[in-house]
Enzyme design. Structure first.
Site, PDB file in Angstrom:
ATOM      1  N   CYS A   1      73.629  59.338   8.736  1.00  0.00           N
ATOM      2  CA  CYS A   1      73.216  58.755   8.176  1.00  0.00           C
ATOM      3  C   CYS A   1      71.818  58.761   8.057  1.00  0.00           C
ATOM      4  CB  CYS A   1      73.730  57.404   7.743  1.00  0.00           C
ATOM      5  SG  CYS A   1      73.167  55.939   6.871  1.00  0.00           S
TER       6      CYS A   1
ATOM      7  N   CYS B   1      68.196  62.399   3.156  1.00  0.00           N
ATOM      8  CA  CYS B   1      69.798  62.196   3.026  1.00  0.00           C
ATOM      9  C   CYS B   1      70.859  62.514   3.602  1.00  0.00           C
ATOM     10  CB  CYS B   1      69.071  61.594   2.002  1.00  0.00           C
ATOM     11  SG  CYS B   1      71.419  60.402   1.483  1.00  0.00           S
TER      12      CYS B   1
HETATM   13  N1  DGL Z   1      73.734  59.490   3.259  1.00  0.00           N
HETATM   14  C1  DGL Z   1      72.211  58.199   3.617  1.00  0.00           C
HETATM   15  C2  DGL Z   1      71.339  58.528   4.228  1.00  0.00           C
HETATM   16  O1  DGL Z   1      71.914  59.788   4.772  1.00  0.00           O
HETATM   17  C3  DGL Z   1      72.459  57.175   2.878  1.00  0.00           C
HETATM   18  C4  DGL Z   1      73.466  57.288   1.690  1.00  0.00           C
HETATM   19  C5  DGL Z   1      73.364  55.343   0.957  1.00  0.00           C
HETATM   20  O2  DGL Z   1      72.853  55.474   0.663  1.00  0.00           O
HETATM   21  O3  DGL Z   1      74.084  55.184   1.087  1.00  0.00           O
HETATM   22  O4  DGL Z   1      70.640  57.887   4.576  1.00  0.00           O
END
Ligand code: DGL
Length: 267
Positions: free
Chosen positions: A77, A185
């Site tokens: 993340c 993301c």
């Molecule tokens: N998958 C996450 C990232 O890489 C974030 C998604 C969210 O906002 O929860 O930032």
């Protein structure tokens, strides 16, 4: 005693986005066991208060490291990694690998300008601005933060259709302005084809999945020929998930048993 060859990898995200990273790691290391956990109770992290984010990620990671004999943690993340890695590395002696926007390779590839597509939090983080300052001083980086795109990726994994028109509207500020886009993301590789269609085939899309898989492989010192049978993949979340049966259908195709709820206590 010889080192166990089957390692236990913890992959963490706020939602299903980290599965894009899990798939890259699993491709290279199919004989490892995977524990994927996502904090859907506090999703979306892109709109979460940083202090709460650090508390939650620390608590969840500590819990799973202790209960599942974890050998390496992957914070799949960007929103969490750009803020929580120093804390986790202080708390654990096992390797903690994070995912941050691939600004450096994007800037090296770009002739015109780079687009960074990420969560609203990631595009405001000091960490991200330092990356841009350090690795893209000669190329302009256009920032686009969107939680709706994250939701769209969550929906796609539950079998929902995606509106190309809506994607084009969200990505409109970048269309015709950039030649390389960073998928900053981990949810976005799940809708990579749709993003590509919206931005046009002349735009190169870059994400960090493969680099993270290489890093995990390097840190776990995998020796060729040592691989055994395919490992197990299990998945947990912190609250009842949306559209659970559609989600489980997709998870099964990715090699997981049905999602289990593991509430976070006391945070
Ligand atoms: N998958 C996450 C990232 O890489 C974030 C998604 C969210 O906002 O929860 O930032």
């Amino acid at each position: 005693m010889a080192d166990r060859q089957t390692k236990n990898v913890l992959v963490f995200d706020s939602g299903v986005g980290g599965l894009s990273v899990y798939l890259e790691i699993k491709k290279q290391l199919p004989h490892f066991n995977y524990v994927y956990t996502f904090d859907n109770e506090a999703y979306p992290y892109g709109e979460l208060n940083p202090k709460r984010l650090i508390e939650r990620v620390s608590a969840i990671v500590a819990n799973f490291v202790a209960s599942h004999s974890i050998d390496i943690v992957v914070i799949a993340c960007n929103t969490a990694s750009t803020i929580v890695l120093p804390t986790l590395r202080e708390q654990h002696s096992i390797p903690i690998v994070g995912v941050v926007p691939a600004i450096k390779p994007a800037s090296m590839l770009a002739n015109k300008a780079v687009g960074l597509i990420a969560t609203p939090a990631t595009i405001t983080r000091q960490y991200t601005h330092d990356l841009i300052k350090d690795f893209s001083c000669d190329k302009n980086v256009e920032l686009l933060g969107s939680t709706r795109l994250v939701d769209i990726a969550e929906d796609k994994l539950r079998g929902e259709d995606i509106s190309t028109e809506e994607l084009k509207q969200i990505l409109e500020p970048l269309i015709h302005h950039i030649d390389v886009a960073v998928l900053g993301c981990t949810h976005f590789p799940l809708i990579k084809e749709e993003i590509q269609e919206a931005l046009g085939s002349h735009v190169t899309l870059i994400d960090s999945g493969k680099a993270i898989a290489n890093r995990v492989k390097g840190l776990m010192s995998v020796v060729a020929g040592d691989e055994g049978n395919e490992g197990k993949s299990i998945i947990f979340c912190s609250a009842p998930p949306l559209k659970e049966s559609a989600l489980n259908h997709s998870l099964k195709q990715l090699g997981f048993t049905p999602v289990q709820i593991h509430p976070l206590q006391g945070v």
